[in-house]
Design a protein around this motif. Structure first.
Motif, mmCIF file in Angstrom:
data_model
loop_
_atom_site.group_PDB
_atom_site.id
_atom_site.type_symbol
_atom_site.label_atom_id
_atom_site.label_comp_id
_atom_site.label_asym_id
_atom_site.label_seq_id
_atom_site.Cartn_x
_atom_site.Cartn_y
_atom_site.Cartn_z
ATOM 1 N N LYS A 60 -27.248 3.084 13.305
ATOM 2 C CA LYS A 60 -28.185 3.550 12.393
ATOM 3 C C LYS A 60 -29.731 3.002 12.550
ATOM 4 N N SER A 79 -20.748 1.362 17.816
ATOM 5 C CA SER A 79 -20.111 2.302 16.863
ATOM 6 C C SER A 79 -20.358 2.285 15.452
ATOM 7 N N THR A 80 -20.767 3.205 14.751
ATOM 8 C CA THR A 80 -20.698 3.079 13.279
ATOM 9 C C THR A 80 -19.874 3.921 12.767
ATOM 10 N N TYR A 81 -19.926 5.180 12.715
ATOM 11 C CA TYR A 81 -18.823 6.076 12.088
ATOM 12 C C TYR A 81 -17.672 6.537 13.012
ATOM 13 N N GLU A 82 -18.043 6.732 14.308
ATOM 14 C CA GLU A 82 -17.366 7.185 15.538
ATOM 15 C C GLU A 82 -17.712 6.586 16.581
ATOM 16 N N ARG A 99 -24.858 -0.155 6.704
ATOM 17 C CA ARG A 99 -23.791 -0.021 7.391
ATOM 18 C C ARG A 99 -23.561 -0.835 8.715
ATOM 19 N N ASP A 141 -21.074 6.138 18.790
ATOM 20 C CA ASP A 141 -22.122 6.961 18.261
ATOM 21 C C ASP A 141 -23.465 5.865 17.865
ATOM 22 N N SER A 189 -22.442 -1.969 12.432
ATOM 23 C CA SER A 189 -21.896 -1.558 13.704
ATOM 24 C C SER A 189 -21.272 -2.509 14.371
#
Length: 110
Positions: free
Chosen positions: A28, A19-22, A4, A25, A6
């Motif tokens: 990963k 940021s990756t999801y929010e 995923r 954050d 970022s």
């Protein structure tokens, strides 16, 4: 390198938070190819529908083809443009998941 993606914005001090999801954050853990885009557009410059359109010079408020394109303000790249494309950027990092700072060394040589 897969996984995923970022993204984040570069601050005035050159630091960034991914940021990756929010928001904020981080990334990963894993190995990543890295692209960096940093440029300045005059305030009266064009607007774009997407980053891809902007990188290709396709403004959403473009003048009709009969109007000379030379009047469209051009972006000034703040870093070498090669870093903005996955096929030309030679940057790669490994994120271990410890919240560590990662320094990206950009070079102006080809």
């Amino acid at each position: 390198m897969s996984g995923r993606p970022s993204s984040g914005e570069i601050g005035g001090d050159g630091r960034f938070r991914l940021s990756t999801y929010e928001p904020g954050d981080g990334a990963k853990p894993g190995k990543y190819s890295v692209t960096v885009t940093s440029y300045q557009v005059p305030d009266d410059g064009p607007t774009y529908n997407s980053l891809e359109d902007e990188l290709q010079g396709k403004p959403s408020n473009a003048p009709k083809p009969s109007i000379a394109r030379s009047k469209t303000p051009q972006a000034t790249w703040l870093i070498p443009k090669k870093y903005s494309n996955r096929s030309t950027s030679d940057l790669a990092v490994e994120v271990t998941g410890g919240g560590e700072d990662i320094e990206l060394a950009l070079s102006s040589s080809p």
